[in-house]
Write a protein that holds these residues in place. Structure first.
Motif, PDB file in Angstrom:
ATOM      1  N   ASP A 551     -16.565  -4.177  -5.071  1.00  0.00           N
ATOM      2  CA  ASP A 551     -15.591  -3.390  -5.545  1.00  0.00           C
ATOM      3  C   ASP A 551     -14.286  -4.619  -5.706  1.00  0.00           C
ATOM      4  OD1 ASP A 551     -16.963  -1.631  -5.106  1.00  0.00           O
ATOM      5  OD2 ASP A 551     -15.557  -0.279  -3.114  1.00  0.00           O
ATOM      6  N   CYS A 552     -13.958  -5.782  -4.870  1.00  0.00           N
ATOM      7  CA  CYS A 552     -12.958  -6.388  -4.749  1.00  0.00           C
ATOM      8  C   CYS A 552     -13.095  -6.739  -6.311  1.00  0.00           C
ATOM      9  CB  CYS A 552     -13.437  -7.820  -4.299  1.00  0.00           C
ATOM     10  SG  CYS A 552     -14.528  -8.585  -4.964  1.00  0.00           S
ATOM     11  N   PHE A 553     -13.832  -7.252  -7.487  1.00  0.00           N
ATOM     12  CA  PHE A 553     -13.180  -7.517  -8.737  1.00  0.00           C
ATOM     13  C   PHE A 553     -12.532  -6.515  -9.280  1.00  0.00           C
ATOM     14  CE2 PHE A 553     -17.509  -9.648  -7.885  1.00  0.00           C
ATOM     15  CZ  PHE A 553     -17.317 -10.802  -8.106  1.00  0.00           C
ATOM     16  N   ARG A 554     -12.620  -5.373  -9.017  1.00  0.00           N
ATOM     17  CA  ARG A 554     -12.276  -4.264  -9.408  1.00  0.00           C
ATOM     18  C   ARG A 554     -10.762  -3.747  -9.257  1.00  0.00           C
ATOM     19  NH1 ARG A 554     -13.684   0.154 -13.688  1.00  0.00           N
ATOM     20  NH2 ARG A 554     -12.395   1.677 -13.388  1.00  0.00           N
ATOM     21  N   HIS A 555     -10.412  -4.314  -7.965  1.00  0.00           N
ATOM     22  CA  HIS A 555      -9.066  -4.360  -7.445  1.00  0.00           C
ATOM     23  C   HIS A 555      -8.549  -5.520  -7.674  1.00  0.00           C
ATOM     24  CE1 HIS A 555     -10.560  -1.150  -5.276  1.00  0.00           C
ATOM     25  NE2 HIS A 555     -11.715  -1.143  -3.723  1.00  0.00           N
ATOM     26  N   SER A 620     -17.253 -16.299   1.532  1.00  0.00           N
ATOM     27  CA  SER A 620     -16.063 -16.746   2.025  1.00  0.00           C
ATOM     28  C   SER A 620     -14.774 -15.947   1.406  1.00  0.00           C
ATOM     29  CB  SER A 620     -15.240 -17.790   2.216  1.00  0.00           C
ATOM     30  OG  SER A 620     -14.056 -18.294   2.405  1.00  0.00           O
ATOM     31  N   TRP A 621     -14.984 -16.666   0.213  1.00  0.00           N
ATOM     32  CA  TRP A 621     -14.645 -16.137  -0.992  1.00  0.00           C
ATOM     33  C   TRP A 621     -14.800 -14.739  -1.736  1.00  0.00           C
ATOM     34  CZ3 TRP A 621     -15.992 -13.368  -6.172  1.00  0.00           C
ATOM     35  CH2 TRP A 621     -17.126 -13.656  -5.907  1.00  0.00           C
ATOM     36  N   GLN A 622     -15.498 -13.813  -0.689  1.00  0.00           N
ATOM     37  CA  GLN A 622     -15.461 -12.291  -1.660  1.00  0.00           C
ATOM     38  C   GLN A 622     -14.405 -12.050  -0.546  1.00  0.00           C
ATOM     39  OE1 GLN A 622     -18.185  -9.560  -2.735  1.00  0.00           O
ATOM     40  NE2 GLN A 622     -17.436 -11.389  -4.430  1.00  0.00           N
ATOM     41  N   LEU A 623     -14.290 -12.455   0.628  1.00  0.00           N
ATOM     42  CA  LEU A 623     -13.022 -11.841   2.196  1.00  0.00           C
ATOM     43  C   LEU A 623     -11.867 -12.281   0.787  1.00  0.00           C
ATOM     44  CD1 LEU A 623     -14.721 -13.482   5.220  1.00  0.00           C
ATOM     45  CD2 LEU A 623     -15.177 -11.058   4.027  1.00  0.00           C
ATOM     46  N   ALA A 624     -11.827 -13.139   0.461  1.00  0.00           N
ATOM     47  CA  ALA A 624     -10.374 -13.478  -0.245  1.00  0.00           C
ATOM     48  C   ALA A 624     -10.806 -13.059  -1.941  1.00  0.00           C
ATOM     49  CB  ALA A 624     -10.553 -15.005  -0.407  1.00  0.00           C
ATOM     50  N   MET A 625     -10.820 -12.789  -2.095  1.00  0.00           N
ATOM     51  CA  MET A 625     -11.376 -11.377  -3.329  1.00  0.00           C
ATOM     52  C   MET A 625     -10.600 -10.350  -2.776  1.00  0.00           C
ATOM     53  SD  MET A 625     -12.754 -11.102  -6.943  1.00  0.00           S
ATOM     54  CE  MET A 625     -12.590 -12.806  -7.926  1.00  0.00           C
ATOM     55  N   MET A 626     -11.127 -10.099  -2.139  1.00  0.00           N
ATOM     56  CA  MET A 626     -11.424  -8.508  -1.245  1.00  0.00           C
ATOM     57  C   MET A 626      -9.429  -8.267  -1.006  1.00  0.00           C
ATOM     58  SD  MET A 626     -12.483  -5.545  -1.011  1.00  0.00           S
ATOM     59  CE  MET A 626     -14.330  -5.023  -1.019  1.00  0.00           C
ATOM     60  N   ALA A 627      -9.370  -9.333  -0.232  1.00  0.00           N
ATOM     61  CA  ALA A 627      -8.306  -9.218   0.358  1.00  0.00           C
ATOM     62  C   ALA A 627      -6.677  -8.640  -0.370  1.00  0.00           C
ATOM     63  CB  ALA A 627      -7.878 -10.365   1.771  1.00  0.00           C
ATOM     64  N   ARG A 628      -6.916 -10.169  -1.431  1.00  0.00           N
ATOM     65  CA  ARG A 628      -6.200 -10.317  -2.602  1.00  0.00           C
ATOM     66  C   ARG A 628      -6.086  -8.920  -3.601  1.00  0.00           C
ATOM     67  NH1 ARG A 628      -1.899 -12.269  -2.495  1.00  0.00           N
ATOM     68  NH2 ARG A 628      -2.536 -14.715  -3.882  1.00  0.00           N
ATOM     69  N   GLY A 629      -7.258  -8.906  -3.789  1.00  0.00           N
ATOM     70  CA  GLY A 629      -7.476  -7.356  -4.360  1.00  0.00           C
ATOM     71  C   GLY A 629      -6.553  -6.571  -3.715  1.00  0.00           C
ATOM     72  N   LEU A 722      -6.324 -21.608   0.809  1.00  0.00           N
ATOM     73  CA  LEU A 722      -4.643 -21.975   0.434  1.00  0.00           C
ATOM     74  C   LEU A 722      -3.599 -20.800  -0.019  1.00  0.00           C
ATOM     75  CD1 LEU A 722      -5.996 -25.559   0.222  1.00  0.00           C
ATOM     76  CD2 LEU A 722      -4.581 -24.873   1.845  1.00  0.00           C
ATOM     77  N   ALA A 723      -4.198 -19.665  -1.033  1.00  0.00           N
ATOM     78  CA  ALA A 723      -3.449 -19.689  -1.512  1.00  0.00           C
ATOM     79  C   ALA A 723      -3.494 -17.952  -1.124  1.00  0.00           C
ATOM     80  CB  ALA A 723      -3.473 -19.781  -3.284  1.00  0.00           C
ATOM     81  N   VAL A 724      -4.490 -17.466  -0.628  1.00  0.00           N
ATOM     82  CA  VAL A 724      -4.533 -16.099  -0.775  1.00  0.00           C
ATOM     83  C   VAL A 724      -3.908 -16.146   1.078  1.00  0.00           C
ATOM     84  CG1 VAL A 724      -5.569 -13.994  -0.158  1.00  0.00           C
ATOM     85  CG2 VAL A 724      -6.763 -15.760  -2.191  1.00  0.00           C
ATOM     86  N   THR A 725      -2.363 -15.618   1.839  1.00  0.00           N
ATOM     87  CA  THR A 725      -2.216 -15.189   2.341  1.00  0.00           C
ATOM     88  C   THR A 725      -2.318 -13.534   3.126  1.00  0.00           C
ATOM     89  OG1 THR A 725       0.188 -15.764   2.067  1.00  0.00           O
ATOM     90  CG2 THR A 725      -1.827 -17.477   2.804  1.00  0.00           C
ATOM     91  N   ARG A 726      -1.860 -13.535   4.521  1.00  0.00           N
ATOM     92  CA  ARG A 726      -1.656 -11.756   4.684  1.00  0.00           C
ATOM     93  C   ARG A 726      -0.186 -11.692   4.118  1.00  0.00           C
ATOM     94  NH1 ARG A 726      -3.670  -9.932  10.088  1.00  0.00           N
ATOM     95  NH2 ARG A 726      -2.419  -7.691   9.961  1.00  0.00           N
ATOM     96  N   ASN A 727       0.350 -10.311   3.288  1.00  0.00           N
ATOM     97  CA  ASN A 727       1.542 -10.341   2.937  1.00  0.00           C
ATOM     98  C   ASN A 727       1.533  -9.026   4.035  1.00  0.00           C
ATOM     99  OD1 ASN A 727       3.575  -8.907   1.937  1.00  0.00           O
ATOM    100  ND2 ASN A 727       2.292  -8.591  -0.331  1.00  0.00           N
ATOM    101  N   ALA A 728       3.194  -9.546   5.077  1.00  0.00           N
ATOM    102  CA  ALA A 728       3.323  -9.216   5.433  1.00  0.00           C
ATOM    103  C   ALA A 728       4.088  -7.773   5.282  1.00  0.00           C
ATOM    104  CB  ALA A 728       4.734  -9.776   6.552  1.00  0.00           C
ATOM    105  N   ALA A 729       4.720  -7.157   3.897  1.00  0.00           N
ATOM    106  CA  ALA A 729       5.325  -6.359   3.941  1.00  0.00           C
ATOM    107  C   ALA A 729       4.250  -5.595   4.143  1.00  0.00           C
ATOM    108  CB  ALA A 729       5.256  -6.868   2.677  1.00  0.00           C
ATOM    109  N   PHE A 730       2.770  -5.855   3.944  1.00  0.00           N
ATOM    110  CA  PHE A 730       2.152  -4.159   4.179  1.00  0.00           C
ATOM    111  C   PHE A 730       1.170  -4.202   5.767  1.00  0.00           C
ATOM    112  CE2 PHE A 730       1.590  -5.461  -0.105  1.00  0.00           C
ATOM    113  CZ  PHE A 730       2.580  -4.598  -0.417  1.00  0.00           C
TER     114      PHE A 730
END
Ligand SMILES: *[C@@H]1O[C@H](CO)[C@@H](O)[C@H](O)[C@H]1NC(C)=O
Ligand SMILES: *[C@@H]1O[C@H](CO)[C@@H](O)[C@H](O)[C@H]1NC(C)=O
Ligand SMILES: *[C@@H]1O[C@H](CO)[C@@H](O)[C@H](O)[C@H]1NC(C)=O
Ligand SMILES: *[C@@H]1O[C@H](CO)[C@@H](O)[C@H](O)[C@H]1NC(C)=O
Ligand SMILES: *[C@@H]1O[C@H](CO)[C@@H](O)[C@H](O)[C@H]1NC(C)=O
Ligand SMILES: *[C@@H]1O[C@H](CO)[C@@H](O)[C@H](O)[C@H]1NC(C)=O
Ligand SMILES: *[C@@H]1O[C@H](CO)[C@@H](O)[C@H](O)[C@H]1NC(C)=O
Ligand SMILES: *[C@@H]1O[C@H](CO)[C@@H](O)[C@H](O)[C@H]1NC(C)=O
Ligand SMILES: *[C@@H]1O[C@H](CO)[C@@H](O)[C@H](O)[C@H]1NC(C)=O
Ligand SMILES: *[C@@H]1O[C@H](CO)[C@@H](O)[C@H](O)[C@H]1NC(C)=O
Ligand SMILES: *[C@@H]1O[C@H](CO)[C@@H](O)[C@H](O)[C@H]1NC(C)=O
Ligand SMILES: *[C@@H]1O[C@H](CO)[C@@H](O)[C@H](O)[C@H]1NC(C)=O
Length: 731
Positions: A551-555, A620-629, A722-730
């Protein structure tokens, strides 16, 4: 002190013998970059200076190791030519587990140092001899069982395949002894130009001795200086400051390990996928990495972004516009060419994947439009000789034409027959590229529901933005196609399982697989909803009923607008992330990329295990793409509100928005708890003491007793945090 004096003597003799013509090597400015990473039973050492880059992996069995899988092994891997040396050892006693090997610190290095010497005069190449050396300790007498010198691919064929060795490569190893008690193994490559050498010199001849008879090398217990070197052209490494954008240079001090690893994998010619197994170009890996890392990567001439896009275009198939998946270079290329009856050292590209094409326009859109940089009039052909006389810009157009051609049938007639399938005669075609990764399915979920529409949207933007000049009619055409692919594909993959049946399936999964943890059936408070990994397997499964993270790809890649579909889609992703395996995807060590518990066919549970490369394991990268998505989807609620353009409906449905936000935060809590794992390619778990405990994949048996795949300790696309970090706004 005594050790260091002995080493000096031994080293001096060896250096004089091996490189008698050595003049003073170029001085590198600054200290070499080094990294020492432990992932028992694997100890990893990275070394790079201005002359060379190398990774050394020392494996030594632990008391609880499965001795049929883990034995003492030394690997030296070089990005230049995707080359390496491998040596397996066994205890002379014959009792597995009774021999330990390790590197020890010495005056030679902490624990390794670089080798650099000018080539011998009259040699067929002017590439210097480069490599690494260090001191290795055998705690018991040992025998060298299998040496492999040449390509990483040859080593992988032995390690990952059913122990394949090629006589024409093995028989070419020459064994020789030196007056200092040393033993050297040396092999001339099939190119007749390069040679690889592995040498062992006892540090102290009274305790260490090496002897050889009939190509059998034995070692007395003790310390040995090992040197591994070869003379092949090296790549131009990008220092951390050159990989990262100037505005992100503070990451170097903040994350020294990750940025050193990123630099180890980054060269002006290409970015490499992973260390040690994939020290070369991989199209999918480098483009996904660049997409996720884009906010922090350097751009412009000589940058990391240009290295990625340039490497992809350079290797494009000009006949049909397809993107190269993996390059075959160095000794293995010469060997493969010979298998095809060709005497040539030219690289060979593998075009079997069907997903890789679609990442290119998306990445080009980000680089050329979002950043307003980028050059297309670069002549191709310096690496792939088949692409002489054509520019990168022309190659990009060929790729876009291919995508429009592939997308047209479904856009005109959205029936299942027009979905995109794996190529005939290939069992793989997207990122789950092990033979059972898609459970035999032929029509992958990620490609059809996310990659194709995302590529079409990007082509439309690139045409509108004038990058794809002369093809402006593509703007409307590609958008029209994209809308159909966005809206009409999901339904083919939908799987819904009523609550009671779902509870029964996870209970029975626990029973059938002897999974030691709780089933979490009690968390199933509603119908289970997910999307099949793929459709149509040869054994007549219409849907591969494996819950997954794709699902991460679509998000990440799309902002779809079909409201009814979007709301349900977001909700089911959030629910599947929130629930713990086997009811959902969450475990204490990350989201598993595949959960077979809802598959009725017993083959799912048997094939998708925690020992399978694409099984119930964590990438790992699936976690990164899911988090960013998920962050991007949450972002739509904020941005649209501000722009007063009307928010997507899911933003105002408290159950769905709340679910999404909860899933995002659960995922980030989990990522923060697993920071130690995140840079590696893939990892697995065992359930012990009431919890999921992270475990290297390489130490668990593969399903059906097949050969095991070991994880890379550093993987390009795993460094995207390094680029995908937690967004405190959410929060
Ligand atoms: C001993 O190690 C070898 C090499 O790794 C392996 O093939 C063999 O199965 C092992 N034997 C036992 C009894 O574990
Ligand atoms: C060498 O190490 C192995 C593994 O730790 C151990 O089982 C063995 O007893 C050691 N041998 C000696 C001679 O110390
Ligand atoms: C070698 O020394 C370094 C410090 O320079 C230390 O971090 C490392 O653990 C040592 N390695 C071994 C194998 O003793
Ligand atoms: C290397 O040399 C051998 C023997 O002369 C020759 O048969 C072979 O074609 C050469 N290989 C290459 C790649 O030039
Ligand atoms: C980044 O910094 C380097 C060194 O200070 C400088 O040479 C380069 O021009 C800068 N690049 C950009 C894009 O600003
Ligand atoms: C490029 O694509 C064409 C058409 O599909 C194919 O015949 C050819 O083998 C490919 N080229 C290479 C180098 O694989
Ligand atoms: C490139 O052009 C040169 C000169 O016109 C020609 O000799 C060569 O065959 C061409 N190469 C390719 C791959 O088309
Ligand atoms: C499981 O793997 C076996 C062996 O590769 C294969 O024959 C079977 O079709 C697979 N079943 C499923 C459901 O993936
Ligand atoms: C699982 O095993 C337990 C204990 O043996 C049994 O009570 C239960 O009925 C089984 N459930 C399923 C779904 O097989
Ligand atoms: C799949 O279905 C086809 C057509 O119904 C049939 O001929 C074939 O034997 C089936 N294959 C399997 C593995 O069941
Ligand atoms: C979202 O999922 C939750 C939990 O299953 C459910 O209660 C809710 O009704 C769902 N909302 C929509 C709009 O599907
Ligand atoms: C989707 O929307 C989010 C939030 O506005 C934005 O950050 C993201 O770039 C968009 N993605 C695409 C593929 O347009």
């Amino acid at each position: 002190m005594r050790l260091s004096a002995l080493i000096k003597t031994a080293l001096l003799a060896q250096v004089t013998a091996a490189t008698s013509v050595a003049r003073s090597p170029p001085q590198c400015d600054g200290a070499p970059a080094t990294l020492e990473l432990s992932d028992p039973p694997y100890e990893n050492y990275f070394y790079s200076d201005c002359n060379t880059a190398a990774q050394v992996v020392v494996t030594s069995p632990l008391p609880d190791s499965n001795l049929e899988i883990i034995s003492p092994r030394l690997i030296v891997a070089w990005p230049g030519g995707n080359s390496g040396v491998c040596a397996f050892f066994a205890p002379q006693s014959g009792i597995n587990g009774s021999l330990a090997i390790s590197l020890v610190n010495s005056t030679i290095g902490d624990p390794i140092s670089g080798i650099h010497a000018k080539p011998s005069p009259g040699f067929a190449t002017d590439a210097p001899v480069v490599g690494v050396r260090g001191v290795m300790r055998f705690n018991a007498s040992a025998v060298l069982t299998v040496p492999i010198l040449g390509s990483i691919r040859t080593i992988r064929d032995f390690v990952e395949g059913p122990s394949i060795l090629y006589p024409e490569i093995q028989d070419a190893i020459a064994f020789s002894t030196g007056p200092d008690g040393s033993i050297s193994l040396s092999r001339d490559w099939l190119d007749n130009v390069t040679s690889t050498t592995l040498t062992f010199v006892p540090v102290d001849s009274s305790s260490g001795q090496v002897s050889t008879t009939e190509r059998t090398v034995t070692f007395a217990p003790g310390d040995y200086i090992f040197s591994a070197s070869y003379n092949y052209p090296q790549l131009t490494q990008l220092k951390p400051s050159a990989v990262l954008a100037n505005t992100s240079s503070d990451l170097i001090a903040q994350y020294p390990t990750q940025t050193t690893a990123l630099s180890f994998l980054s060269y002006s010619q290409k970015l490499l996928a992973g260390a040690w197994r994939f020290l070369t170009y991989f199209g999918r890996d480098s483009m996904i990495s660049a997409l996720l890392l884009e906010p922090v990567l350097s751009n412009g001439e000589g940058s990391a972004m240009e290295a990625v896009i340039g490497a992809v275009l350079e290797r494009l198939n000009r006949t049909d516009g397809s993107v190269c998946h993996e390059e075959n270079i160095g000794d293995y290329a010469t060997w493969t060419n010979l298998q095809n009856g060709i005497v040539s050292n030219d690289m060979i590209c593998d075009y079997k994947m069907i997903d890789t094409d679609f990442f290119l326009p998306v990445l080009m859109q980000k680089y050329f439009l979002d950043n307003a940089v980028g050059r297309t009039r670069i002549p191709a052909g310096s690496i792939d000789p088949l692409n002489k006389n054509i520019t990168y810009g022309e190659l990009a157009l060929l790729s876009a034409r291919r995508i429009l051609r592939l997308a047209a049938p479904f856009a005109e007639d959205p029936v299942k027959e027009n979905l995109i399938r794996l190529k005939p005669n290939e069992v793989v075609g997207q990122w789950r590229d092990s033979s059972d990764g898609l459970g035999g399915g032929r029509i992958p979920y990620d490609v059809n529901t996310a990659l194709v529409p995302a590529a079409l949207r990007a082509i439309s933007s690139l045409a509108r933005g004038g990058v794809f000049r002369g093809d402006r009619d593509w703007a409307a055409l590609a958008d029209r196609y994209a809308k159909v692919w966005e809206d009409k594909t999901l339904s083919f993959f939908e799987i819904t399982i009523p609550k009671e049946k779902a509870k029964h399936l996870v209970e029975s999964y626990k029973n059938r697989t002897n999974f030691q943890g709780p089933s979490h059936a009690d968390s199933i408070d509603d119908t289970i909803h997910f999307h099949a990994l793929a459709l149509d397997s040869p054994n007549n499964l219409s849907h591969i009923e494996v819950m997954n993270t794709d699902d991460c790809f679509r998000h990440f890649l799309l902002n779809t607008t079909n409201e009814a579909q979007l709301t349900v889609f977001i909700n089911q992703t959030a629910n599947n992330i929130r629930r713990t395996f086997p009811a959902g995807l969450m475990t204490g060590v990350g989201l598993v990329v595949a959960n077979p518990a809802y598959g009725v066919d017993p083959g799912y549970a048997a094939n998708f295990t925690n020992g399978a490369y694409h099984g119930t394991v964590v990438w790992s990268w699936q976690l990164a793409m899911m988090a960013r998505g998920l962050e991007q989807q949450l972002g739509r609620c904020v941005r649209s509100k501000a722009a007063a353009t009307g928010v997507p409906r899911f933003c105002t449905d408290p159950s769905v928005y709340g679910n999404l936000r909860t899933a995002y935060n659960l995922l980030w809590d989990n990522l923060e708890a697993n920071a130690a794992q995140l840079s590696s390619e893939v990892w697995s778990w065992v359930f012990r003491g009431g919890r999921f405990v992270p475990t290297p994949l390489g130490v668990l048996p593969a399903p059906g007793g097949g050969s095991q795949t070991e994880s890379n300790i550093q993987q390009l696309w795993s460094l995207t945090f390094l680029a995908v970090t937690r967004n405190a706004a959410f929060r």
